[in-house]
Design an enzyme around this catalytic site. Structure first.
Site, PDB file in Angstrom:
ATOM      1  N   CYS A 122      11.597 -11.323  -9.574  1.00  0.00           N
ATOM      2  CA  CYS A 122      10.366 -12.056  -9.910  1.00  0.00           C
ATOM      3  C   CYS A 122      10.485 -12.792 -11.247  1.00  0.00           C
ATOM      4  CB  CYS A 122       9.182 -11.104  -9.930  1.00  0.00           C
ATOM      5  SG  CYS A 122       9.058 -10.126  -8.432  1.00  0.00           S
ATOM      6  N   HIS A 263       3.891 -14.380 -13.749  1.00  0.00           N
ATOM      7  CA  HIS A 263       4.275 -13.987 -12.388  1.00  0.00           C
ATOM      8  C   HIS A 263       3.062 -13.357 -11.707  1.00  0.00           C
ATOM      9  CE1 HIS A 263       6.034 -12.085  -9.023  1.00  0.00           C
ATOM     10  NE2 HIS A 263       6.030 -10.864  -9.547  1.00  0.00           N
ATOM     11  N   ASN A 294       2.291 -11.835  -3.742  1.00  0.00           N
ATOM     12  CA  ASN A 294       3.410 -11.849  -4.683  1.00  0.00           C
ATOM     13  C   ASN A 294       4.618 -12.464  -3.982  1.00  0.00           C
ATOM     14  OD1 ASN A 294       5.721 -11.220  -6.165  1.00  0.00           O
ATOM     15  ND2 ASN A 294       5.058  -9.146  -6.672  1.00  0.00           N
TER      16      ASN A 294
HETATM   17  C1  LIG Z   1       0.889  -1.299  -6.090  1.00  0.00           C
HETATM   18  C2  LIG Z   1      -0.357  -1.150  -6.939  1.00  0.00           C
HETATM   19  C3  LIG Z   1      -1.382  -2.210  -6.579  1.00  0.00           C
HETATM   20  C4  LIG Z   1      -0.964   0.228  -6.644  1.00  0.00           C
HETATM   21  O1  LIG Z   1      -2.070   0.414  -7.496  1.00  0.00           O
HETATM   22  P1  LIG Z   1      -2.214   1.756  -8.340  1.00  0.00           P
HETATM   23  O2  LIG Z   1      -3.503   1.668  -9.035  1.00  0.00           O
HETATM   24  O3  LIG Z   1      -0.991   1.909  -9.177  1.00  0.00           O
HETATM   25  O4  LIG Z   1      -2.261   2.821  -7.191  1.00  0.00           O
HETATM   26  P2  LIG Z   1      -1.539   4.249  -7.092  1.00  0.00           P
HETATM   27  O5  LIG Z   1      -0.191   4.076  -6.477  1.00  0.00           O
HETATM   28  O6  LIG Z   1      -1.630   4.958  -8.418  1.00  0.00           O
HETATM   29  O7  LIG Z   1      -2.494   4.969  -6.079  1.00  0.00           O
HETATM   30  C5  LIG Z   1      -3.884   5.182  -6.369  1.00  0.00           C
HETATM   31  C6  LIG Z   1      -4.577   5.723  -5.145  1.00  0.00           C
HETATM   32  O8  LIG Z   1      -4.637   4.707  -4.120  1.00  0.00           O
HETATM   33  C7  LIG Z   1      -4.026   5.184  -2.917  1.00  0.00           C
HETATM   34  N1  LIG Z   1      -3.319   4.063  -2.298  1.00  0.00           N
HETATM   35  C8  LIG Z   1      -2.040   3.651  -2.544  1.00  0.00           C
HETATM   36  N2  LIG Z   1      -1.765   2.570  -1.792  1.00  0.00           N
HETATM   37  C9  LIG Z   1      -2.871   2.304  -1.077  1.00  0.00           C
HETATM   38  C10 LIG Z   1      -3.207   1.311  -0.153  1.00  0.00           C
HETATM   39  N3  LIG Z   1      -2.345   0.358   0.214  1.00  0.00           N
HETATM   40  N4  LIG Z   1      -4.459   1.314   0.375  1.00  0.00           N
HETATM   41  C11 LIG Z   1      -5.362   2.252   0.026  1.00  0.00           C
HETATM   42  N5  LIG Z   1      -5.097   3.217  -0.855  1.00  0.00           N
HETATM   43  C12 LIG Z   1      -3.868   3.240  -1.407  1.00  0.00           C
HETATM   44  C13 LIG Z   1      -3.091   6.269  -3.347  1.00  0.00           C
HETATM   45  O9  LIG Z   1      -2.863   7.173  -2.282  1.00  0.00           O
HETATM   46  C14 LIG Z   1      -3.856   6.911  -4.488  1.00  0.00           C
HETATM   47  O10 LIG Z   1      -4.863   7.759  -3.940  1.00  0.00           O
HETATM   48  P3  LIG Z   1      -5.306   9.109  -4.702  1.00  0.00           P
HETATM   49  O11 LIG Z   1      -5.878   8.667  -6.018  1.00  0.00           O
HETATM   50  O12 LIG Z   1      -6.292   9.701  -3.757  1.00  0.00           O
HETATM   51  O13 LIG Z   1      -4.042   9.893  -4.861  1.00  0.00           O
HETATM   52  C15 LIG Z   1      -0.008  -1.248  -8.439  1.00  0.00           C
HETATM   53  O14 LIG Z   1       0.697  -0.113  -8.845  1.00  0.00           O
HETATM   54  C16 LIG Z   1       0.800  -2.460  -8.782  1.00  0.00           C
HETATM   55  O15 LIG Z   1       0.348  -3.575  -8.632  1.00  0.00           O
HETATM   56  N6  LIG Z   1       1.991  -2.227  -9.338  1.00  0.00           N
HETATM   57  C17 LIG Z   1       2.830  -3.304  -9.850  1.00  0.00           C
HETATM   58  C18 LIG Z   1       3.337  -4.100  -8.732  1.00  0.00           C
HETATM   59  C19 LIG Z   1       4.198  -5.158  -9.236  1.00  0.00           C
HETATM   60  O16 LIG Z   1       3.931  -5.752 -10.223  1.00  0.00           O
HETATM   61  N7  LIG Z   1       5.241  -5.367  -8.492  1.00  0.00           N
HETATM   62  C20 LIG Z   1       6.093  -6.413  -8.648  1.00  0.00           C
HETATM   63  C21 LIG Z   1       6.740  -6.614  -9.892  1.00  0.00           C
HETATM   64  S1  LIG Z   1       7.699  -7.701  -9.157  1.00  0.00           S
END
Ligand SMILES: CC(C)(COP(=O)(O)OP(=O)(O)OC[C@H]1O[C@@H](n2cnc3c(N)ncnc32)[C@H](O)[C@@H]1OP(=O)(O)O)[C@@H](O)C(=O)NCCC(=O)NCCS
Length: 338
Positions: A122, A263, A294
Protein backbone atom coordinates in the site's frame (compact mmCIF):
# COMPACT_ATOMS: atom_id res chain seq x y z
CA UNK A 1 42.69 7.55 -14.29
CA UNK A 2 40.06 9.24 -16.46
CA UNK A 3 37.08 10.76 -14.64
CA UNK A 4 33.67 9.46 -15.59
CA UNK A 5 31.14 11.61 -17.35
CA UNK A 6 28.01 11.88 -15.21
CA UNK A 7 24.65 13.41 -15.91
CA UNK A 8 22.32 15.68 -14.00
CA UNK A 9 18.68 16.23 -14.75
CA UNK A 10 16.02 18.82 -14.11
CA UNK A 11 16.38 20.91 -10.97
CA UNK A 12 12.81 20.02 -9.97
CA UNK A 13 10.21 17.40 -10.84
CA UNK A 14 6.43 17.38 -10.57
CA UNK A 15 3.41 15.18 -11.15
CA UNK A 16 2.13 16.34 -14.54
CA UNK A 17 -1.04 14.27 -14.81
CA UNK A 18 -3.03 11.64 -12.90
CA UNK A 19 -5.49 9.03 -14.20
CA UNK A 20 -7.44 6.16 -12.72
CA UNK A 21 -9.46 3.08 -13.61
CA UNK A 22 -12.20 1.69 -11.38
CA UNK A 23 -13.69 -1.73 -12.15
CA UNK A 24 -17.34 -1.77 -13.28
CA UNK A 25 -18.74 -4.12 -10.64
CA UNK A 26 -19.88 -2.41 -7.44
CA UNK A 27 -19.97 -4.72 -4.42
CA UNK A 28 -21.98 -3.29 -1.53
CA UNK A 29 -21.85 -4.28 2.12
CA UNK A 30 -25.05 -6.31 1.76
CA UNK A 31 -23.25 -8.61 -0.70
CA UNK A 32 -20.21 -8.84 1.59
CA UNK A 33 -22.51 -9.90 4.43
CA UNK A 34 -23.60 -12.91 2.34
CA UNK A 35 -19.97 -14.12 2.58
CA UNK A 36 -19.08 -13.19 6.18
CA UNK A 37 -20.91 -12.85 9.49
CA UNK A 38 -21.02 -9.04 9.68
CA UNK A 39 -23.34 -6.09 9.12
CA UNK A 40 -23.46 -2.99 6.97
CA UNK A 41 -23.39 -0.91 10.13
CA UNK A 42 -20.29 -2.66 11.55
CA UNK A 43 -18.38 -2.31 8.30
CA UNK A 44 -19.32 1.36 7.88
CA UNK A 45 -18.57 2.39 11.46
CA UNK A 46 -15.33 0.38 11.84
CA UNK A 47 -13.83 1.09 8.41
CA UNK A 48 -15.92 3.76 6.64
CA UNK A 49 -16.54 1.48 3.63
CA UNK A 50 -20.02 1.39 2.07
CA UNK A 51 -19.07 -0.25 -1.22
CA UNK A 52 -16.03 -1.30 -3.22
CA UNK A 53 -15.22 -2.41 -6.78
CA UNK A 54 -14.14 -5.91 -7.71
CA UNK A 55 -12.67 -6.52 -11.15
CA UNK A 56 -14.44 -8.74 -13.69
CA UNK A 57 -12.51 -11.25 -15.76
CA UNK A 58 -11.61 -8.79 -18.52
CA UNK A 59 -10.44 -6.13 -16.05
CA UNK A 60 -6.97 -7.56 -15.72
CA UNK A 61 -3.97 -5.89 -14.07
CA UNK A 62 -2.77 -5.01 -17.58
CA UNK A 63 -6.12 -3.69 -18.82
CA UNK A 64 -6.68 -1.50 -15.74
CA UNK A 65 -3.09 -0.22 -15.86
CA UNK A 66 -3.33 0.75 -19.53
CA UNK A 67 -6.63 2.57 -19.00
CA UNK A 68 -5.27 4.57 -16.04
CA UNK A 69 -1.97 5.28 -17.81
CA UNK A 70 -3.63 6.58 -20.99
CA UNK A 71 -5.68 9.04 -18.95
CA UNK A 72 -2.63 10.21 -17.01
CA UNK A 73 -0.61 10.70 -20.21
CA UNK A 74 -3.39 12.66 -21.88
CA UNK A 75 -3.85 14.90 -18.87
CA UNK A 76 -0.08 15.44 -18.62
CA UNK A 77 0.15 16.31 -22.33
CA UNK A 78 2.95 13.77 -22.68
CA UNK A 79 3.16 11.32 -25.61
CA UNK A 80 3.78 7.64 -24.79
CA UNK A 81 6.99 7.81 -26.85
CA UNK A 82 8.38 10.47 -24.48
CA UNK A 83 8.17 8.12 -21.48
CA UNK A 84 11.57 6.65 -20.75
CA UNK A 85 10.79 4.73 -17.56
CA UNK A 86 7.70 2.78 -16.47
CA UNK A 87 7.37 1.70 -12.84
CA UNK A 88 4.44 -0.47 -11.79
CA UNK A 89 3.71 -0.88 -8.08
CA UNK A 90 1.63 -3.99 -7.42
CA UNK A 91 1.39 -7.10 -5.26
CA UNK A 92 -1.24 -8.79 -7.42
CA UNK A 93 0.47 -9.32 -10.78
CA UNK A 94 0.41 -13.09 -10.45
CA UNK A 95 3.37 -13.81 -12.72
CA UNK A 96 6.67 -14.02 -10.92
CA UNK A 97 8.33 -12.91 -14.15
CA UNK A 98 8.37 -10.97 -16.43
CA UNK A 99 7.35 -7.71 -14.81
CA UNK A 100 4.02 -6.35 -16.08
CA UNK A 101 5.71 -2.97 -16.62
CA UNK A 102 7.48 -4.14 -19.81
CA UNK A 103 4.22 -5.21 -21.49
CA UNK A 104 2.56 -1.98 -20.42
CA UNK A 105 5.42 0.09 -21.86
CA UNK A 106 5.17 -1.76 -25.19
CA UNK A 107 1.38 -1.62 -25.45
CA UNK A 108 1.33 2.09 -24.64
CA UNK A 109 3.98 2.87 -27.23
CA UNK A 110 6.70 3.76 -24.72
CA UNK A 111 9.03 1.74 -26.90
CA UNK A 112 12.31 0.80 -25.27
CA UNK A 113 11.52 2.49 -21.95
CA UNK A 114 13.17 1.07 -18.86
CA UNK A 115 10.41 -0.89 -17.14
CA UNK A 116 10.13 -2.75 -13.85
CA UNK A 117 7.69 -3.64 -11.06
CA UNK A 118 8.06 -2.86 -7.38
CA UNK A 119 6.47 -4.66 -4.44
CA UNK A 120 5.79 -2.11 -1.73
CA UNK A 121 2.14 -2.96 -1.05
CA UNK A 122 0.00 0.00 0.00
CA UNK A 123 3.06 2.29 0.02
CA UNK A 124 3.79 1.37 -3.61
CA UNK A 125 2.57 4.57 -5.22
CA UNK A 126 4.52 6.77 -2.79
CA UNK A 127 7.64 4.59 -3.22
CA UNK A 128 7.28 4.94 -7.02
CA UNK A 129 6.77 8.70 -6.73
CA UNK A 130 10.03 8.98 -4.79
CA UNK A 131 11.90 6.90 -7.35
CA UNK A 132 10.48 8.84 -10.30
CA UNK A 133 11.36 12.17 -8.66
CA UNK A 134 14.95 10.97 -8.19
CA UNK A 135 15.22 9.61 -11.74
CA UNK A 136 14.04 12.91 -13.25
CA UNK A 137 16.32 15.04 -11.09
CA UNK A 138 19.33 12.77 -11.65
CA UNK A 139 18.90 12.91 -15.42
CA UNK A 140 18.40 9.14 -15.69
CA UNK A 141 14.89 9.80 -17.06
CA UNK A 142 12.95 12.74 -18.38
CA UNK A 143 9.39 11.44 -18.15
CA UNK A 144 8.44 8.57 -15.84
CA UNK A 145 5.10 6.79 -15.85
CA UNK A 146 4.18 5.29 -12.48
CA UNK A 147 1.22 2.99 -11.95
CA UNK A 148 -0.30 1.59 -8.76
CA UNK A 149 -2.55 -1.34 -9.67
CA UNK A 150 -4.21 -4.17 -7.76
CA UNK A 151 -6.69 -7.01 -8.19
CA UNK A 152 -6.74 -7.76 -4.48
CA UNK A 153 -9.97 -9.72 -4.97
CA UNK A 154 -7.82 -12.46 -6.57
CA UNK A 155 -5.99 -12.97 -3.28
CA UNK A 156 -8.83 -12.29 -0.84
CA UNK A 157 -10.62 -15.05 1.01
CA UNK A 158 -14.23 -13.85 0.60
CA UNK A 159 -15.14 -15.72 3.79
CA UNK A 160 -12.47 -14.14 6.00
CA UNK A 161 -14.08 -11.60 8.34
CA UNK A 162 -10.87 -9.65 8.77
CA UNK A 163 -10.20 -8.94 5.08
CA UNK A 164 -13.26 -9.67 2.87
CA UNK A 165 -14.88 -6.24 3.40
CA UNK A 166 -11.65 -4.22 3.03
CA UNK A 167 -9.77 -5.22 -0.11
CA UNK A 168 -10.73 -3.98 -3.58
CA UNK A 169 -9.45 -3.51 -7.11
CA UNK A 170 -8.39 -0.63 -9.38
CA UNK A 171 -5.51 1.25 -10.97
CA UNK A 172 -4.08 4.75 -10.65
CA UNK A 173 -1.29 6.28 -12.72
CA UNK A 174 0.79 9.45 -12.77
CA UNK A 175 3.27 10.99 -15.18
CA UNK A 176 6.26 12.61 -13.48
CA UNK A 177 8.57 14.92 -15.37
CA UNK A 178 10.72 18.06 -15.18
CA UNK A 179 9.32 21.24 -13.65
CA UNK A 180 10.48 24.83 -13.24
CA UNK A 181 9.24 24.85 -9.62
CA UNK A 182 9.43 22.15 -6.91
CA UNK A 183 6.49 19.75 -7.26
CA UNK A 184 7.56 16.76 -5.16
CA UNK A 185 8.96 17.18 -1.65
CA UNK A 186 11.56 14.90 -0.03
CA UNK A 187 10.30 11.40 0.69
CA UNK A 188 10.29 10.08 4.23
CA UNK A 189 10.22 6.31 3.94
CA UNK A 190 11.26 3.10 5.58
CA UNK A 191 10.29 -0.40 6.64
CA UNK A 192 9.88 -2.61 9.69
CA UNK A 193 10.50 -6.22 8.73
CA UNK A 194 10.08 -7.35 12.35
CA UNK A 195 6.35 -6.91 11.71
CA UNK A 196 6.33 -8.66 8.32
CA UNK A 197 3.87 -11.25 9.62
CA UNK A 198 1.04 -8.77 10.23
CA UNK A 199 -0.07 -8.65 6.56
CA UNK A 200 1.07 -11.51 4.36
CA UNK A 201 0.25 -14.09 1.72
CA UNK A 202 -0.90 -17.23 3.55
CA UNK A 203 1.58 -19.61 1.87
CA UNK A 204 4.25 -19.28 -0.83
CA UNK A 205 2.98 -20.51 -4.23
CA UNK A 206 4.98 -23.76 -4.26
CA UNK A 207 3.60 -24.80 -0.85
CA UNK A 208 0.07 -23.66 -1.65
CA UNK A 209 -0.08 -25.66 -4.89
CA UNK A 210 1.10 -28.91 -3.27
CA UNK A 211 -1.84 -30.69 -1.66
CA UNK A 212 0.55 -32.76 0.48
CA UNK A 213 0.95 -29.70 2.67
CA UNK A 214 -2.73 -29.71 3.69
CA UNK A 215 -4.84 -32.08 5.77
CA UNK A 216 -7.46 -32.40 3.00
CA UNK A 217 -4.78 -33.19 0.40
CA UNK A 218 -5.99 -30.38 -1.90
CA UNK A 219 -3.96 -27.43 -3.17
CA UNK A 220 -5.04 -24.18 -1.48
CA UNK A 221 -5.07 -20.96 -3.49
CA UNK A 222 -3.09 -18.52 -1.29
CA UNK A 223 -4.83 -15.49 0.22
CA UNK A 224 -3.85 -12.32 2.02
CA UNK A 225 -4.03 -12.52 5.80
CA UNK A 226 -4.03 -9.52 8.09
CA UNK A 227 -3.87 -9.01 11.82
CA UNK A 228 -5.92 -5.81 11.59
CA UNK A 229 -5.74 -4.44 15.11
CA UNK A 230 -1.94 -4.03 15.45
CA UNK A 231 -1.83 -2.72 11.88
CA UNK A 232 -4.46 -0.16 12.83
CA UNK A 233 -2.47 1.03 15.86
CA UNK A 234 0.82 1.16 13.92
CA UNK A 235 -0.80 3.15 11.11
CA UNK A 236 -2.72 5.55 13.34
CA UNK A 237 0.21 6.43 15.64
CA UNK A 238 3.60 5.59 14.08
CA UNK A 239 2.70 6.60 10.53
CA UNK A 240 1.23 9.90 11.66
CA UNK A 241 4.78 10.77 12.83
CA UNK A 242 6.15 9.85 9.39
CA UNK A 243 3.56 12.14 7.80
CA UNK A 244 4.65 14.98 10.09
CA UNK A 245 8.30 14.36 9.12
CA UNK A 246 7.37 14.53 5.41
CA UNK A 247 5.78 17.93 5.99
CA UNK A 248 8.83 19.14 7.95
CA UNK A 249 11.16 17.88 5.22
CA UNK A 250 9.24 19.89 2.62
CA UNK A 251 9.11 22.99 4.85
CA UNK A 252 5.32 22.85 4.90
CA UNK A 253 3.41 23.80 8.06
CA UNK A 254 -0.09 22.45 8.82
CA UNK A 255 -1.61 25.81 7.86
CA UNK A 256 0.16 25.64 4.45
CA UNK A 257 -1.50 22.37 3.49
CA UNK A 258 -4.57 22.27 1.22
CA UNK A 259 -5.18 18.55 0.80
CA UNK A 260 -4.48 15.38 2.82
CA UNK A 261 -4.60 12.16 0.78
CA UNK A 262 -3.37 9.22 2.86
CA UNK A 263 -3.58 5.57 1.76
CA UNK A 264 -7.23 4.60 1.98
CA UNK A 265 -7.00 1.84 4.60
CA UNK A 266 -9.63 2.89 7.10
CA UNK A 267 -11.46 6.19 7.66
CA UNK A 268 -10.66 5.97 11.38
CA UNK A 269 -6.93 5.77 10.60
CA UNK A 270 -7.30 8.87 8.39
CA UNK A 271 -9.13 10.67 11.23
CA UNK A 272 -6.45 9.71 13.79
CA UNK A 273 -3.67 10.97 11.51
CA UNK A 274 -5.54 14.18 10.79
CA UNK A 275 -5.84 14.84 14.55
CA UNK A 276 -2.20 13.91 15.25
CA UNK A 277 -0.99 16.24 12.49
CA UNK A 278 -3.15 19.06 13.91
CA UNK A 279 -4.29 19.97 10.41
CA UNK A 280 -6.68 22.92 10.06
CA UNK A 281 -10.33 21.96 9.58
CA UNK A 282 -10.46 23.42 6.06
CA UNK A 283 -7.84 20.96 4.73
CA UNK A 284 -9.59 18.70 2.19
CA UNK A 285 -9.37 15.04 3.23
CA UNK A 286 -9.50 12.12 0.78
CA UNK A 287 -12.33 9.72 1.65
CA UNK A 288 -12.16 7.46 -1.38
CA UNK A 289 -12.37 4.41 0.88
CA UNK A 290 -16.11 5.01 1.34
CA UNK A 291 -16.91 4.00 -2.24
CA UNK A 292 -13.79 2.13 -3.28
CA UNK A 293 -12.41 0.21 -0.28
CA UNK A 294 -8.69 -0.41 0.12
CA UNK A 295 -7.04 -0.76 -3.30
CA UNK A 296 -3.48 -0.90 -1.90
CA UNK A 297 -0.99 0.61 -4.40
CA UNK A 298 -3.86 2.18 -6.38
CA UNK A 299 -5.51 3.93 -3.46
CA UNK A 300 -3.55 7.21 -3.33
CA UNK A 301 -3.72 8.03 -7.08
CA UNK A 302 -7.38 7.00 -7.23
CA UNK A 303 -8.13 9.22 -4.25
CA UNK A 304 -6.28 12.11 -5.90
CA UNK A 305 -8.19 11.63 -9.14
CA UNK A 306 -11.51 11.66 -7.29
CA UNK A 307 -10.61 14.90 -5.49
CA UNK A 308 -9.47 16.60 -8.71
CA UNK A 309 -12.40 15.38 -10.84
CA UNK A 310 -14.99 16.35 -8.24
CA UNK A 311 -13.53 19.85 -7.86
CA UNK A 312 -12.78 19.31 -4.14
CA UNK A 313 -9.09 19.83 -4.93
CA UNK A 314 -7.38 21.90 -7.61
CA UNK A 315 -4.22 22.07 -9.65
CA UNK A 316 -1.43 23.91 -7.83
CA UNK A 317 -2.60 22.99 -4.33
CA UNK A 318 -0.24 21.56 -1.72
CA UNK A 319 -1.07 17.96 -0.81
CA UNK A 320 0.36 15.45 1.68
CA UNK A 321 0.34 11.84 0.46
CA UNK A 322 1.36 8.88 2.60
CA UNK A 323 1.26 5.15 2.01
CA UNK A 324 1.70 2.31 4.50
CA UNK A 325 1.14 -1.42 4.46
CA UNK A 326 2.49 -4.96 4.19
CA UNK A 327 6.16 -5.28 4.89
CA UNK A 328 5.66 -3.27 6.94
CA UNK A 329 6.57 -0.36 4.64
CA UNK A 330 5.76 3.31 4.56
CA UNK A 331 6.50 6.41 2.48
CA UNK A 332 5.15 9.94 2.43
CA UNK A 333 5.84 13.21 0.67
CA UNK A 334 4.27 16.60 0.01
CA UNK A 335 3.32 17.16 -3.63
CA UNK A 336 1.87 19.98 -5.69
CA UNK A 337 -1.30 18.73 -7.41
CA UNK A 338 -1.22 18.65 -11.23
C1 LIG B 1 -9.78 -4.55 10.19
C2 LIG B 1 -10.30 -3.51 11.15
C3 LIG B 1 -11.36 -2.65 10.48
C4 LIG B 1 -10.95 -4.24 12.34
O1 LIG B 1 -11.36 -3.28 13.28
P1 LIG B 1 -10.97 -3.44 14.81
O2 LIG B 1 -11.62 -2.34 15.52
O3 LIG B 1 -9.48 -3.53 14.90
O4 LIG B 1 -11.65 -4.81 15.14
P2 LIG B 1 -11.09 -6.05 15.99
O5 LIG B 1 -10.35 -6.98 15.09
O6 LIG B 1 -10.39 -5.55 17.23
O7 LIG B 1 -12.45 -6.71 16.43
C5 LIG B 1 -13.41 -6.01 17.23
C6 LIG B 1 -14.68 -6.83 17.32
O8 LIG B 1 -15.33 -6.88 16.04
C7 LIG B 1 -15.52 -8.24 15.64
N1 LIG B 1 -15.31 -8.31 14.19
C8 LIG B 1 -14.14 -8.49 13.53
N2 LIG B 1 -14.36 -8.48 12.20
C9 LIG B 1 -15.68 -8.29 12.03
C10 LIG B 1 -16.50 -8.17 10.91
N3 LIG B 1 -16.03 -8.24 9.67
N4 LIG B 1 -17.83 -7.95 11.10
C11 LIG B 1 -18.35 -7.85 12.34
N5 LIG B 1 -17.61 -7.96 13.45
C12 LIG B 1 -16.29 -8.17 13.30
C13 LIG B 1 -14.49 -9.02 16.39
O9 LIG B 1 -14.90 -10.37 16.53
C14 LIG B 1 -14.45 -8.29 17.72
O10 LIG B 1 -15.57 -8.70 18.50
P3 LIG B 1 -15.47 -8.79 20.10
O11 LIG B 1 -15.19 -7.39 20.57
O12 LIG B 1 -16.81 -9.31 20.48
O13 LIG B 1 -14.34 -9.72 20.37
C15 LIG B 1 -9.15 -2.61 11.66
O14 LIG B 1 -8.33 -3.33 12.52
C16 LIG B 1 -8.32 -2.04 10.56
O15 LIG B 1 -8.79 -1.27 9.75
N6 LIG B 1 -7.02 -2.35 10.60
C17 LIG B 1 -6.05 -1.76 9.68
C18 LIG B 1 -6.30 -2.26 8.33
C19 LIG B 1 -5.32 -1.70 7.41
O16 LIG B 1 -4.98 -0.57 7.49
N7 LIG B 1 -4.90 -2.55 6.52
C20 LIG B 1 -4.13 -2.22 5.45
C21 LIG B 1 -2.89 -1.57 5.66
S1 LIG B 1 -2.54 -1.85 4.09
Amino acid sequence: MTGLTVQTGAQFSAILGIGGYRPRRVVDNAEICTYIDSSDEWIRTRSGITERRWASEDETVKMMSLAAARKALERAGVEPGQIDTVIVATVTHLHQTPAIATTIASELGATGAAAFDISAACAGFCYATAMADSLVRSGASKYVLIIGVERLSDLTDKHDRSTAFIFADGAGAAVIGPSTTPGIGPVVWGSDGDQAGLIKQSEPWNRAMDGDNFDDGDPHWPVLQMDGNPVFKWAAYTIAKTAAEAMDAAGVRPEDLDVFAPHQANNRITDAMFRALKLPSDVVIARDIINHGNTSAASVPLALETLLESGQAHSGQTCLIIGFGAGLVYAGQVIILP
